[in-house]
Scaffold this motif. Sequence first.
Motif, short mmCIF file in Angstrom:
data_model
loop_
_atom_site.label_atom_id
_atom_site.label_comp_id
_atom_site.label_asym_id
_atom_site.label_seq_id
_atom_site.Cartn_x
_atom_site.Cartn_y
_atom_site.Cartn_z
N LYS A 1 7.77 7.01 -10.21
CA LYS A 1 7.50 5.51 -10.62
C LYS A 1 8.66 4.80 -10.02
O LYS A 1 8.61 3.82 -9.39
CB LYS A 1 6.87 5.25 -11.76
CG LYS A 1 6.42 3.91 -12.21
CD LYS A 1 5.99 3.68 -13.48
CE LYS A 1 5.57 2.23 -13.59
NZ LYS A 1 5.01 2.06 -14.94
N SER A 2 9.80 5.12 -10.79
CA SER A 2 11.09 4.34 -10.58
C SER A 2 11.49 4.46 -9.03
O SER A 2 12.14 3.31 -8.63
CB SER A 2 12.06 4.83 -11.31
OG SER A 2 12.57 6.22 -11.09
N GLU A 3 11.26 5.61 -8.36
CA GLU A 3 11.75 5.72 -6.87
C GLU A 3 10.90 5.06 -5.96
O GLU A 3 11.58 4.50 -4.84
CB GLU A 3 11.72 7.29 -6.63
CG GLU A 3 12.46 7.74 -5.29
CD GLU A 3 12.11 9.05 -4.95
OE1 GLU A 3 12.53 9.35 -3.90
OE2 GLU A 3 11.84 9.71 -5.89
N SER A 4 9.54 4.77 -6.06
CA SER A 4 8.78 4.04 -5.57
C SER A 4 9.31 2.37 -5.35
O SER A 4 9.16 1.61 -4.42
CB SER A 4 7.35 3.92 -5.99
OG SER A 4 7.08 3.32 -7.15
N ASN A 5 10.29 2.08 -6.41
CA ASN A 5 10.64 0.68 -6.38
C ASN A 5 12.07 0.46 -5.89
O ASN A 5 12.52 -0.62 -5.63
CB ASN A 5 10.72 0.14 -7.90
CG ASN A 5 9.48 0.10 -8.60
OD1 ASN A 5 8.31 -0.33 -8.03
ND2 ASN A 5 9.30 0.08 -9.87
N TRP A 6 12.45 1.63 -5.37
CA TRP A 6 13.98 1.38 -4.89
C TRP A 6 13.95 0.49 -3.61
O TRP A 6 14.98 -0.32 -3.78
CB TRP A 6 14.37 2.80 -4.18
CG TRP A 6 14.68 3.66 -5.43
CD1 TRP A 6 14.75 3.25 -6.94
CD2 TRP A 6 15.35 5.02 -5.56
NE1 TRP A 6 15.21 4.55 -7.58
CE2 TRP A 6 15.54 5.68 -6.74
CE3 TRP A 6 15.75 5.97 -4.40
CZ2 TRP A 6 15.96 6.86 -7.05
CZ3 TRP A 6 16.05 7.27 -4.85
CH2 TRP A 6 16.37 7.68 -6.05
N PRO A 7 13.12 0.77 -2.70
CA PRO A 7 13.34 -0.24 -1.56
C PRO A 7 13.01 -1.59 -1.71
O PRO A 7 13.72 -2.39 -1.12
CB PRO A 7 12.04 0.35 -0.53
CG PRO A 7 11.93 1.79 -1.07
CD PRO A 7 12.10 1.58 -2.45
N ILE A 8 12.07 -1.96 -2.70
CA ILE A 8 12.19 -3.41 -3.19
C ILE A 8 13.49 -4.00 -3.96
O ILE A 8 13.78 -5.14 -3.63
CB ILE A 8 11.00 -3.53 -4.25
CG1 ILE A 8 9.51 -3.11 -3.59
CG2 ILE A 8 10.64 -5.00 -4.47
CD1 ILE A 8 8.40 -2.75 -4.34
N ILE A 9 13.92 -3.20 -4.74
CA ILE A 9 15.03 -3.63 -5.65
C ILE A 9 16.32 -3.80 -4.33
O ILE A 9 17.04 -4.83 -4.30
CB ILE A 9 15.49 -2.84 -6.53
CG1 ILE A 9 14.38 -2.50 -7.42
CG2 ILE A 9 16.94 -2.83 -7.07
CD1 ILE A 9 14.83 -1.51 -8.86
N SER B 1 2.56 3.78 1.00
CA SER B 1 1.83 4.76 0.16
C SER B 1 2.93 5.34 -0.76
O SER B 1 4.21 5.52 -0.30
CB SER B 1 1.15 5.99 0.61
OG SER B 1 0.82 6.88 -0.15
N HIS B 2 2.85 5.41 -2.28
CA HIS B 2 3.75 5.96 -2.92
C HIS B 2 3.47 7.34 -3.62
O HIS B 2 3.83 7.75 -4.62
CB HIS B 2 3.68 5.16 -4.38
CG HIS B 2 4.03 3.69 -4.12
ND1 HIS B 2 3.89 2.54 -4.74
CD2 HIS B 2 4.92 2.94 -2.95
CE1 HIS B 2 4.53 1.41 -4.30
NE2 HIS B 2 4.93 1.65 -3.35
N GLU B 3 2.50 8.09 -2.68
CA GLU B 3 2.23 9.52 -3.14
C GLU B 3 3.60 10.18 -3.09
O GLU B 3 4.23 10.17 -2.05
CB GLU B 3 1.20 9.77 -2.45
CG GLU B 3 0.58 11.15 -2.47
CD GLU B 3 -0.38 11.57 -1.38
OE1 GLU B 3 -0.87 12.85 -1.58
OE2 GLU B 3 -0.87 11.03 -0.66
N GLY B 4 3.72 11.02 -4.05
CA GLY B 4 4.80 12.03 -4.01
C GLY B 4 6.05 11.37 -4.54
O GLY B 4 7.02 12.25 -4.55
N LEU B 5 6.05 10.28 -4.89
CA LEU B 5 7.32 9.47 -5.25
C LEU B 5 7.07 9.33 -6.77
O LEU B 5 6.22 8.96 -7.33
CB LEU B 5 7.53 8.12 -4.65
CG LEU B 5 7.54 8.20 -3.13
CD1 LEU B 5 7.92 6.83 -2.54
CD2 LEU B 5 8.95 8.96 -2.77
#
Length: 259
Positions: free
Chosen positions: A39-47, A33-37
């Motif tokens: 948009k860019s921060e939700s991609n941090w773990p993927i990068i 879930s990306h709730e509370g994050l």
Amino acid sequence: MSHRGPKPPPGFAYLSSTLTALSNELRTMVNRSHEGLRKSESNWPIIQLTNQRSRYVYDMFYIHKKIDRKTYDYCVRQKIADAALIAKWKKGGYEMLCSNYVITPSNYKFGGVSICRVPKGERREKGEIQDPNTGCTGCASGDVVGGNIFGNKYGQRLAGIQIAREEKKMLSDAKKEKEEKEKPKVEEKAKEGDSETDDSDSDSDDDFGPARPAQVQEEAWGNREENEEGLKVTSQAEGGGDDEEEGEEEGPSKKKQKN
């Protein structure tokens, strides 16, 4: 770890366990879930996970020499390792680069680079910083060379951790083998020394002690102690010199075709 396309070379089996762990972690991060994050921060773990996967392959090939060229080329073709990012790591000043995005002038105002590329001593604002696009805490050469640029488990040197575990196991196995050789032969009548009047129940659970817990599989990234050992192994390997050819490598090597 399964891949579409050609069959992986034999050397890929050495990487499979860790790459599978990274793939499973990446799947978890994508589905969370990306709730509370932001948009860019939700991609941090993927990068960060894709960065770590490339670093793992890079270290195993260039630093520790644990895999051959065929295995490395296979990882690049299958998009397991980012050849463009690896090419930057081979250049001075970019050894810990977090992403090619942070050094592309068109992505930043006034044609500059990310704050994470500015050495700590040259920043106007002191204290901790974090790139808003990658979550990098600073990948400028000299600041955290060999360290953790993301400040979490995704920035750790997994190749070093794996090799440190292997070396530790080898020492443990050698010690056991030595103890077995030095152990005196057990006399055949050793068990006959038990008293015949001993009425204790040999089948009692107390004789065997508490049940052993199920063996837990080691995580690829390890604990704090293993991270330190892994970093030490990698630092020693890097200090040994790199006899690989210089020059930017954008993809797998190509053999010359015969006319």
